[in-house]
Design an enzyme around this catalytic site. Structure first.
Site, mmCIF file in Angstrom:
data_model
loop_
_atom_site.group_PDB
_atom_site.id
_atom_site.type_symbol
_atom_site.label_atom_id
_atom_site.label_comp_id
_atom_site.label_asym_id
_atom_site.label_seq_id
_atom_site.Cartn_x
_atom_site.Cartn_y
_atom_site.Cartn_z
ATOM 1 N N ASP A 172 -12.949 -30.863 -3.232
ATOM 2 C CA ASP A 172 -14.352 -30.768 -3.634
ATOM 3 C C ASP A 172 -14.847 -32.182 -3.839
ATOM 4 O O ASP A 172 -14.108 -33.043 -4.322
ATOM 5 C CB ASP A 172 -14.497 -29.948 -4.913
ATOM 6 C CG ASP A 172 -14.176 -28.473 -4.698
ATOM 7 O OD1 ASP A 172 -14.531 -27.942 -3.628
ATOM 8 O OD2 ASP A 172 -13.585 -27.858 -5.596
ATOM 9 N N ASP A 230 -18.451 -24.782 0.396
ATOM 10 C CA ASP A 230 -18.962 -23.934 -0.687
ATOM 11 C C ASP A 230 -20.444 -23.640 -0.489
ATOM 12 O O ASP A 230 -20.910 -22.522 -0.721
ATOM 13 C CB ASP A 230 -18.775 -24.613 -2.044
ATOM 14 C CG ASP A 230 -17.327 -24.857 -2.405
ATOM 15 O OD1 ASP A 230 -16.445 -24.124 -1.911
ATOM 16 O OD2 ASP A 230 -17.071 -25.791 -3.190
#
Length: 155
Positions: A115, A133
Protein backbone atom coordinates in the site's frame (compact mmCIF):
# COMPACT_ATOMS: atom_id res chain seq x y z
CA UNK A 1 -9.27 -2.85 -26.60
CA UNK A 2 -10.61 -6.05 -25.08
CA UNK A 3 -11.85 -6.38 -21.53
CA UNK A 4 -9.13 -8.85 -20.55
CA UNK A 5 -6.43 -6.55 -21.92
CA UNK A 6 -7.89 -3.66 -19.94
CA UNK A 7 -7.91 -5.75 -16.74
CA UNK A 8 -4.28 -6.78 -17.23
CA UNK A 9 -3.23 -3.20 -18.00
CA UNK A 10 -4.86 -1.93 -14.80
CA UNK A 11 -3.24 -4.66 -12.70
CA UNK A 12 0.07 -4.01 -14.45
CA UNK A 13 -0.09 -0.27 -13.77
CA UNK A 14 -0.60 -0.91 -10.06
CA UNK A 15 2.25 -3.43 -10.04
CA UNK A 16 4.59 -0.92 -11.72
CA UNK A 17 3.85 1.65 -9.02
CA UNK A 18 4.33 -0.99 -6.32
CA UNK A 19 7.71 -1.93 -7.81
CA UNK A 20 8.80 1.73 -7.66
CA UNK A 21 7.66 2.01 -4.05
CA UNK A 22 9.42 -1.24 -3.10
CA UNK A 23 12.65 -0.11 -4.80
CA UNK A 24 12.71 3.15 -2.82
CA UNK A 25 14.25 3.10 0.64
CA UNK A 26 12.00 3.21 3.70
CA UNK A 27 13.70 6.49 4.66
CA UNK A 28 11.96 8.18 1.69
CA UNK A 29 8.54 7.73 3.30
CA UNK A 30 6.17 9.17 4.27
CA UNK A 31 6.37 12.14 1.93
CA UNK A 32 3.99 14.43 0.10
CA UNK A 33 3.14 13.54 -3.49
CA UNK A 34 4.47 16.36 -5.63
CA UNK A 35 1.71 18.43 -7.17
CA UNK A 36 -0.96 17.21 -4.74
CA UNK A 37 -0.82 20.38 -2.61
CA UNK A 38 -0.52 18.27 0.51
CA UNK A 39 -3.64 16.25 -0.25
CA UNK A 40 -1.83 12.94 -0.90
CA UNK A 41 0.97 11.39 1.12
CA UNK A 42 3.12 8.56 -0.22
CA UNK A 43 3.94 5.66 2.10
CA UNK A 44 5.67 2.31 1.95
CA UNK A 45 3.38 -0.05 3.80
CA UNK A 46 3.19 -3.84 3.80
CA UNK A 47 -0.21 -5.28 4.70
CA UNK A 48 -0.02 -8.98 5.52
CA UNK A 49 -3.74 -9.34 6.20
CA UNK A 50 -6.99 -8.12 4.83
CA UNK A 51 -7.63 -4.35 5.10
CA UNK A 52 -6.37 -2.91 8.40
CA UNK A 53 -4.19 -6.03 8.91
CA UNK A 54 -7.27 -8.15 9.78
CA UNK A 55 -6.35 -11.85 10.03
CA UNK A 56 -2.66 -11.24 9.31
CA UNK A 57 -1.95 -14.20 11.58
CA UNK A 58 -3.82 -16.45 9.08
CA UNK A 59 -1.74 -16.06 5.89
CA UNK A 60 -3.21 -19.07 4.08
CA UNK A 61 -6.74 -17.77 4.59
CA UNK A 62 -5.64 -14.29 3.47
CA UNK A 63 -4.37 -15.87 0.23
CA UNK A 64 -7.20 -18.34 -0.34
CA UNK A 65 -10.24 -16.06 0.09
CA UNK A 66 -9.07 -13.50 -2.52
CA UNK A 67 -8.17 -16.33 -4.91
CA UNK A 68 -11.73 -17.70 -4.61
CA UNK A 69 -13.22 -14.22 -5.02
CA UNK A 70 -11.12 -13.41 -8.10
CA UNK A 71 -12.10 -16.76 -9.61
CA UNK A 72 -15.79 -16.12 -8.96
CA UNK A 73 -15.67 -12.58 -10.36
CA UNK A 74 -13.76 -13.84 -13.39
CA UNK A 75 -16.43 -16.48 -13.91
CA UNK A 76 -19.21 -13.90 -13.79
CA UNK A 77 -17.34 -11.67 -16.25
CA UNK A 78 -16.70 -14.66 -18.51
CA UNK A 79 -20.44 -15.35 -18.47
CA UNK A 80 -21.26 -11.73 -19.36
CA UNK A 81 -18.59 -11.08 -22.01
CA UNK A 82 -20.33 -12.80 -24.93
CA UNK A 83 -23.66 -11.15 -24.08
CA UNK A 84 -24.69 -7.88 -25.69
CA UNK A 85 -25.13 -4.95 -23.33
CA UNK A 86 -24.21 -5.14 -19.65
CA UNK A 87 -21.61 -2.40 -20.19
CA UNK A 88 -21.88 -1.08 -16.63
CA UNK A 89 -21.56 -4.57 -15.14
CA UNK A 90 -18.62 -5.50 -17.39
CA UNK A 91 -16.88 -2.25 -16.49
CA UNK A 92 -17.52 -2.82 -12.77
CA UNK A 93 -16.21 -6.39 -12.90
CA UNK A 94 -13.18 -5.37 -14.96
CA UNK A 95 -12.22 -2.61 -12.53
CA UNK A 96 -12.67 -4.93 -9.58
CA UNK A 97 -10.68 -7.71 -11.22
CA UNK A 98 -7.84 -5.36 -12.22
CA UNK A 99 -7.39 -4.24 -8.64
CA UNK A 100 -8.00 -7.64 -7.12
CA UNK A 101 -5.50 -9.36 -9.42
CA UNK A 102 -2.78 -6.88 -8.49
CA UNK A 103 -3.40 -7.36 -4.78
CA UNK A 104 -3.68 -11.14 -5.21
CA UNK A 105 -0.34 -11.19 -7.01
CA UNK A 106 1.19 -9.37 -4.03
CA UNK A 107 -0.32 -11.82 -1.55
CA UNK A 108 0.88 -14.88 -3.47
CA UNK A 109 4.36 -13.65 -4.46
CA UNK A 110 5.33 -11.19 -1.74
CA UNK A 111 3.31 -12.47 1.20
CA UNK A 112 1.88 -8.97 1.72
CA UNK A 113 0.09 -6.25 -0.23
CA UNK A 114 2.04 -3.07 -0.94
CA UNK A 115 0.00 0.00 0.00
CA UNK A 116 1.44 3.37 -0.89
CA UNK A 117 -0.76 6.44 -0.53
CA UNK A 118 -3.15 8.15 1.82
CA UNK A 119 -5.62 10.94 1.21
CA UNK A 120 -5.20 13.78 3.68
CA UNK A 121 -8.86 14.34 4.49
CA UNK A 122 -10.53 13.52 7.79
CA UNK A 123 -10.29 9.89 8.87
CA UNK A 124 -8.88 8.87 5.48
CA UNK A 125 -5.49 10.20 6.66
CA UNK A 126 -5.06 7.02 8.67
CA UNK A 127 -5.84 4.63 5.80
CA UNK A 128 -3.12 3.68 3.31
CA UNK A 129 -4.34 2.52 -0.11
CA UNK A 130 -2.98 1.41 -3.44
CA UNK A 131 -4.35 1.87 -6.94
CA UNK A 132 -5.77 -1.66 -6.86
CA UNK A 133 -7.84 -0.76 -3.82
CA UNK A 134 -9.23 2.26 -5.66
CA UNK A 135 -10.14 0.07 -8.65
CA UNK A 136 -11.94 -2.40 -6.38
CA UNK A 137 -13.83 0.44 -4.72
CA UNK A 138 -14.78 2.01 -8.07
CA UNK A 139 -15.93 -1.37 -9.38
CA UNK A 140 -18.07 -1.92 -6.29
CA UNK A 141 -19.68 1.52 -6.69
CA UNK A 142 -20.44 0.83 -10.36
CA UNK A 143 -21.92 -2.58 -9.53
CA UNK A 144 -24.08 -0.96 -6.85
CA UNK A 145 -25.29 1.60 -9.40
CA UNK A 146 -26.05 -1.16 -11.90
CA UNK A 147 -28.19 -2.89 -9.30
CA UNK A 148 -30.09 0.31 -8.55
CA UNK A 149 -30.65 0.79 -12.28
CA UNK A 150 -31.93 -2.77 -12.60
CA UNK A 151 -34.32 -2.26 -9.69
CA UNK A 152 -35.65 0.97 -11.19
CA UNK A 153 -36.30 -0.80 -14.52
CA UNK A 154 -38.31 -3.47 -12.70
CA UNK A 155 -40.52 -0.94 -10.91
Amino acid sequence: MGWITWILMMAGADQCIKEEIEAAGKENFPRELKGSRGKITLHKSHNQGFPFQVLKERPELVKTVPLIMVSALGGVLGFLLPKKGFLLEKTALSLTLGGALSNLYDRLHRGYVVDYFSINAGKLKKVIFNLGDMMIFAGAVLMFLSQIRAQLKED
